[in-house]
Design an enzyme around this catalytic site. Sequence first.
Site, mmCIF file in Angstrom:
data_model
loop_
_atom_site.group_PDB
_atom_site.id
_atom_site.type_symbol
_atom_site.label_atom_id
_atom_site.label_comp_id
_atom_site.label_asym_id
_atom_site.label_seq_id
_atom_site.Cartn_x
_atom_site.Cartn_y
_atom_site.Cartn_z
ATOM 1 N N ASP A 17 24.744 -11.077 1.642
ATOM 2 C CA ASP A 17 24.809 -11.963 0.474
ATOM 3 C C ASP A 17 26.429 -11.855 -0.156
ATOM 4 O OD1 ASP A 17 23.803 -13.251 -1.715
ATOM 5 O OD2 ASP A 17 24.354 -11.548 -2.883
ATOM 6 N N LEU B 28 0.750 -1.113 0.010
ATOM 7 C CA LEU B 28 0.024 -0.016 0.044
ATOM 8 C C LEU B 28 0.856 1.066 -0.052
ATOM 9 C CD1 LEU B 28 -2.772 -1.427 2.283
ATOM 10 C CD2 LEU B 28 -2.842 -1.189 -0.101
ATOM 11 N N HIS C 299 2.901 4.553 -1.657
ATOM 12 C CA HIS C 299 2.597 4.854 -2.850
ATOM 13 C C HIS C 299 4.155 5.262 -3.699
ATOM 14 C CE1 HIS C 299 -0.630 6.755 -0.622
ATOM 15 N NE2 HIS C 299 -1.282 7.019 -1.791
ATOM 16 N N MET D 192 9.184 4.725 4.655
ATOM 17 C CA MET D 192 9.359 3.342 4.199
ATOM 18 C C MET D 192 10.584 3.253 3.030
ATOM 19 S SD MET D 192 7.093 1.873 5.795
ATOM 20 C CE MET D 192 7.463 0.255 5.154
ATOM 21 N N GLU D 193 10.867 4.433 2.434
ATOM 22 C CA GLU D 193 11.787 4.251 1.427
ATOM 23 C C GLU D 193 13.327 4.194 1.994
ATOM 24 O OE1 GLU D 193 8.530 5.447 -0.780
ATOM 25 O OE2 GLU D 193 9.225 6.250 0.994
#
Length: 159
Positions: free
Chosen positions: A128, A75, A77, A113-114
């Site tokens: 990794d 959700l 944007h 969130m970014e």
Amino acid sequence: MSGLTHFDAAGQAHMVDVGAKPATARVARAGGSIRMEAPTLERIRDGNATKGDVLGIARIAAIMAAKRTSDLIPLCHPIPLTHVSCDFDIDEAALAVHCTVQAETVGGTGVEMEALTAVNVALLTIYDMCKAVDRGMVIDNVRLLEKRGGKSGVWLRQE
């Protein structure tokens, strides 16, 4: 569901309408760490990892992740990022690499969130690139450090 903006009055998930919100400068800073064995940290510090420049690749991964956050978080944007920076601090005493990401935009929704996604992907990239020599690495303490802009103004983590 009071206070949770991603749910409507019936409790159904929805994407928040930010169309009427004014465009303001918004900044978010997030951090996290990855702990490892001493020889692994030494390889990263000295640039001797088999796969190459671990921190350089992790920095690019962080920036790419910030740009793709809305593809990963259902959700969230898609937003036009104006700047993303990713910094690393090698902590010999804690046998850790600390990562800090700052994301910036001018728009109607924040960039928390970014920044958080970028930190996670940067640390996963370090894992990794070094897992062949140290599978016991631990990613921890990923958190929002600061956000600025929008209706709620400034928020700073009190640690």
